[in-house]
Scaffold this motif. Structure first.
Motif, mmCIF file in Angstrom:
data_model
loop_
_atom_site.group_PDB
_atom_site.id
_atom_site.type_symbol
_atom_site.label_atom_id
_atom_site.label_comp_id
_atom_site.label_asym_id
_atom_site.label_seq_id
_atom_site.Cartn_x
_atom_site.Cartn_y
_atom_site.Cartn_z
ATOM 1 N N LEU A 197 0.974 -1.323 -0.243
ATOM 2 C CA LEU A 197 0.259 0.196 0.191
ATOM 3 C C LEU A 197 0.801 0.888 0.189
ATOM 4 O O LEU A 197 1.803 1.195 0.426
ATOM 5 C CB LEU A 197 -0.520 -0.004 1.352
ATOM 6 N N THR A 198 0.578 2.681 -0.273
ATOM 7 C CA THR A 198 1.304 3.563 -0.173
ATOM 8 C C THR A 198 0.119 4.647 0.169
ATOM 9 O O THR A 198 -0.847 3.866 0.767
ATOM 10 C CB THR A 198 0.900 4.612 -1.544
ATOM 11 N N ALA A 199 0.165 5.477 0.641
ATOM 12 C CA ALA A 199 -0.072 5.976 2.221
ATOM 13 C C ALA A 199 -1.451 6.671 1.055
ATOM 14 O O ALA A 199 -2.391 6.524 1.887
ATOM 15 C CB ALA A 199 0.788 7.681 1.898
ATOM 16 N N THR A 200 -0.740 7.192 0.241
ATOM 17 C CA THR A 200 -3.001 7.098 -0.355
ATOM 18 C C THR A 200 -3.598 6.197 -0.571
ATOM 19 O O THR A 200 -4.734 6.527 -0.165
ATOM 20 C CB THR A 200 -2.341 7.900 -2.105
ATOM 21 N N GLY A 201 -3.040 4.847 -0.577
ATOM 22 C CA GLY A 201 -4.097 3.859 -0.133
ATOM 23 C C GLY A 201 -4.358 3.793 0.482
ATOM 24 O O GLY A 201 -5.449 2.847 0.787
ATOM 25 N N GLU A 202 -3.785 3.647 1.747
ATOM 26 C CA GLU A 202 -3.752 3.555 2.841
ATOM 27 C C GLU A 202 -4.842 4.787 3.825
ATOM 28 O O GLU A 202 -6.069 3.874 4.860
ATOM 29 C CB GLU A 202 -2.148 4.101 3.878
ATOM 30 N N GLN A 203 -4.636 5.617 2.804
ATOM 31 C CA GLN A 203 -6.227 6.877 3.320
ATOM 32 C C GLN A 203 -7.137 6.294 2.971
ATOM 33 O O GLN A 203 -8.715 6.639 3.239
ATOM 34 C CB GLN A 203 -5.365 7.960 2.399
ATOM 35 N N SER A 204 -7.086 5.860 1.413
ATOM 36 C CA SER A 204 -8.300 5.569 0.581
ATOM 37 C C SER A 204 -9.266 4.352 1.521
ATOM 38 O O SER A 204 -10.454 4.024 1.227
ATOM 39 C CB SER A 204 -8.100 5.455 -0.431
ATOM 40 N N LEU A 205 -8.405 3.649 1.657
ATOM 41 C CA LEU A 205 -8.912 1.776 2.520
ATOM 42 C C LEU A 205 -9.185 1.857 3.564
ATOM 43 O O LEU A 205 -10.651 1.736 3.870
ATOM 44 C CB LEU A 205 -7.918 1.107 2.362
ATOM 45 N N THR A 206 -9.190 3.561 4.706
ATOM 46 C CA THR A 206 -9.135 4.239 5.366
ATOM 47 C C THR A 206 -11.155 4.491 5.268
ATOM 48 O O THR A 206 -11.351 4.496 6.166
ATOM 49 C CB THR A 206 -8.157 5.349 6.349
ATOM 50 N N ALA A 207 -10.890 5.340 4.445
ATOM 51 C CA ALA A 207 -11.635 6.226 4.073
ATOM 52 C C ALA A 207 -13.310 5.371 3.755
ATOM 53 O O ALA A 207 -14.828 5.067 5.248
ATOM 54 C CB ALA A 207 -12.150 7.029 2.662
ATOM 55 N N GLU A 208 -13.164 4.093 3.469
ATOM 56 C CA GLU A 208 -13.763 3.452 3.325
ATOM 57 C C GLU A 208 -13.952 2.552 4.231
ATOM 58 O O GLU A 208 -15.542 1.880 4.042
ATOM 59 C CB GLU A 208 -13.355 1.924 1.665
ATOM 60 N N THR A 209 -13.264 1.793 4.438
ATOM 61 C CA THR A 209 -13.471 1.087 6.094
ATOM 62 C C THR A 209 -14.407 1.967 7.077
ATOM 63 O O THR A 209 -15.253 1.277 7.705
ATOM 64 C CB THR A 209 -12.357 0.677 6.734
ATOM 65 N N THR A 210 -13.754 3.173 7.508
ATOM 66 C CA THR A 210 -15.471 4.228 8.501
ATOM 67 C C THR A 210 -15.894 4.076 7.494
ATOM 68 O O THR A 210 -16.936 4.128 8.496
ATOM 69 C CB THR A 210 -14.697 5.624 7.819
ATOM 70 N N ARG A 211 -16.101 4.758 6.188
ATOM 71 C CA ARG A 211 -17.968 4.092 5.566
ATOM 72 C C ARG A 211 -18.417 2.752 5.978
ATOM 73 O O ARG A 211 -19.763 3.122 6.278
ATOM 74 C CB ARG A 211 -17.620 4.226 3.745
ATOM 75 N N LEU A 212 -18.380 1.422 5.908
ATOM 76 C CA LEU A 212 -18.138 0.912 6.120
ATOM 77 C C LEU A 212 -19.122 0.645 7.580
ATOM 78 O O LEU A 212 -19.792 -0.447 7.350
ATOM 79 C CB LEU A 212 -17.770 -0.241 5.356
ATOM 80 N N SER A 213 -18.343 1.088 8.040
ATOM 81 C CA SER A 213 -18.148 0.697 9.543
ATOM 82 C C SER A 213 -20.058 1.212 10.052
ATOM 83 O O SER A 213 -20.347 0.998 10.721
ATOM 84 C CB SER A 213 -16.582 0.745 10.626
ATOM 85 N N THR A 214 -19.853 2.497 9.677
ATOM 86 C CA THR A 214 -20.449 3.235 9.997
ATOM 87 C C THR A 214 -22.005 2.985 9.604
ATOM 88 O O THR A 214 -22.707 2.762 10.410
ATOM 89 C CB THR A 214 -20.280 5.172 9.229
ATOM 90 N N GLN A 215 -22.567 2.265 8.466
ATOM 91 C CA GLN A 215 -23.078 2.181 8.252
ATOM 92 C C GLN A 215 -23.535 0.675 8.583
ATOM 93 O O GLN A 215 -24.139 0.320 8.919
ATOM 94 C CB GLN A 215 -23.073 1.918 6.839
ATOM 95 N N ALA A 216 -22.216 0.154 8.459
ATOM 96 C CA ALA A 216 -22.276 -1.343 9.809
ATOM 97 C C ALA A 216 -23.234 -1.482 11.240
ATOM 98 O O ALA A 216 -24.467 -2.179 11.608
ATOM 99 C CB ALA A 216 -21.545 -2.131 9.751
#
Lengths: 120, 261
Positions: free
Chosen positions: A82-101
């Protein structure tokens, strides 16, 4: 299209799974396929064509990069990370999914359904 | 006898050269590490090759701009063709009342409105409206000749280019990026006006019926396949050539007169 971060389209599942596989440690192609299969309990078996289409796209989007190359049994083996950008992107998506879950889980709890800690 | 690796290498040949150079070796490693049959990965390799070649063609933001131009010019053309039918119907009602044909076709009215809507929606950047209009337009372009297909299949062949154009406008409408009006839009609109006005010269509702058709020969599967695949292949080839043209233009220095074109 240059929308703000909140307006990005949700990540496709294969993309999310590949990024998650690489979030643990740098892996090569076959290891990503195995890790994704393990994560999803055998539900998602990435095929080579799909995997490399995803890897190529993630690379050109700057979310992953080559970590190192090895030669194993006279075949090239390339490790990705992962690059730093990839990490950010994964974090954002994980947050989104966690919130909805979390919202769904709370509402189901109110209906009398409880969730165990670990997946079945 | 072909080994498993040979068969995988054959499938990888479908990928563009750039992609193969970069990934073929490690992909072979991944493929051979799987003890399953070749066909397990075959479909994904085929899909991956098509995706990679499509990505090559849709390189950079310019293609969305190209879609915008196709959408606008296509909608102007289709609107003009539909208006021309109105002009023809009006001319026949005025000059050949003996034919006693209903002056206005409901389907054609929908068609005119739909394509006009696409023109307006394209210029104002309302994607949902232009897609809806193009969908309605395409539906009519298919429905209109379908009414006569059983009696006279050749009418479908005669207007198939219109159906294809409508499909192109629909696809373009879904992916286009709005921009300033393209050069030549005035010329295209003027041509559309001339085309529509030309409809007034119609005097007979029947183009050429030298004989009565007793048994219509409907299109077979091969012909249908050709009607669909040939335009798709033409797009594929044109897009590929265009990418090469763009790449050779990019080789021109940015501040030279040629680059300003």
């Amino acid at each position: 299209m240059s929308d703000g971060p909140g307006l990005e389209k949700p990540m496709r599942e294969p993309t999310f799974l590949v990024l998650t596989a690489l979030a643990g440690e740098p892996r090569h192609g076959y290891a990503v396929i195995e890790d994704v299969a393990a994560m999803t309990g055998g539900r998602v078996r990435l095929r080579a064509g799909t995997l490399y289409a995803a890897l190529d796209r993630l690379r050109s989007d700057g979310l992953i990069e080559v970590d190192r190359e090895e030669v194993v049994q006279s075949r090239l083996r390339r490790y990705y990370r992962l690059t730093a950008t990839g990490e950010q992107s994964l974090t954002a998506e994980t947050t989104r999914l966690s919130t909805q879950a979390a919202i769904a889980s709370e509402r189901l709890r109110l209906r009398g359904i409880t969730f165990g800690g670990a997946p079945a | 006898m072909r080994t498993k690796e040979d068969r995988y290498r054959l499938l990888l040949e479908l990928y563009p050269a750039d992609f193969r150079r970069e990934y073929a070796d490690e992909m072979i490693g991944v493929l051979m590490a799987d003890s399953g049959p070749v066909r397990r990965h075959a479909a994904s390799l085929l899909g991956g090759a098509v995706t990679a070649r499509l990505k090559q063609r849709l390189d950079g933001p310019q293609w969305r701009r190209a879609a915008f131009v196709a959408e606008l010019f296509g909608a102007i053309l289709l609107c003009a063709v539909a208006l021309r039918r109105f002009a023809m119907a009006t001319a026949i009602t005025l000059f050949e009342p003996a034919y006693n044909r209903p002056p206005f076709d409901d389907l054609n009215l929908v068609r005119v409105v739909a394509w006009a809507l696409v023109v307006v929606a394209t210029l104002t950047g309302l994607r949902a409206l232009s897609v809806a209009g193009a969908l309605a337009g395409l539906a009519v372009e298919i429905a209109a000749p379908s009414r006569f297909y059983a009696e006279s299949p050749v009418t479908l062949l005669g207007v198939f280019w219109i159906v294809m154009s409508a499909a192109v406008v629909l696809i373009a409408a879904t992916v286009s990026a709005r921009g300033p009006r393209p050069r030549g839009w005035l010329l295209v609109t003027a041509a559309g006006v001339v085309l529509a006005a030309n409809g007034f010269s119609a005097r007979s509702p029947y183009s050429t019926y030298a004989f009565t058709i007793t048994r219509a020969i409907l299109l077979g599967a091969v012909q249908w396949a050709a009607l669909i695949l040939i335009p798709a292949a033409a797009f594929w080839v044109a897009a590929g050539l265009n990418v090469r043209l763009e790449r050779s233009r990019q080789a021109v220095p940015a501040d030279s007169p040629a680059a300003a074109a």
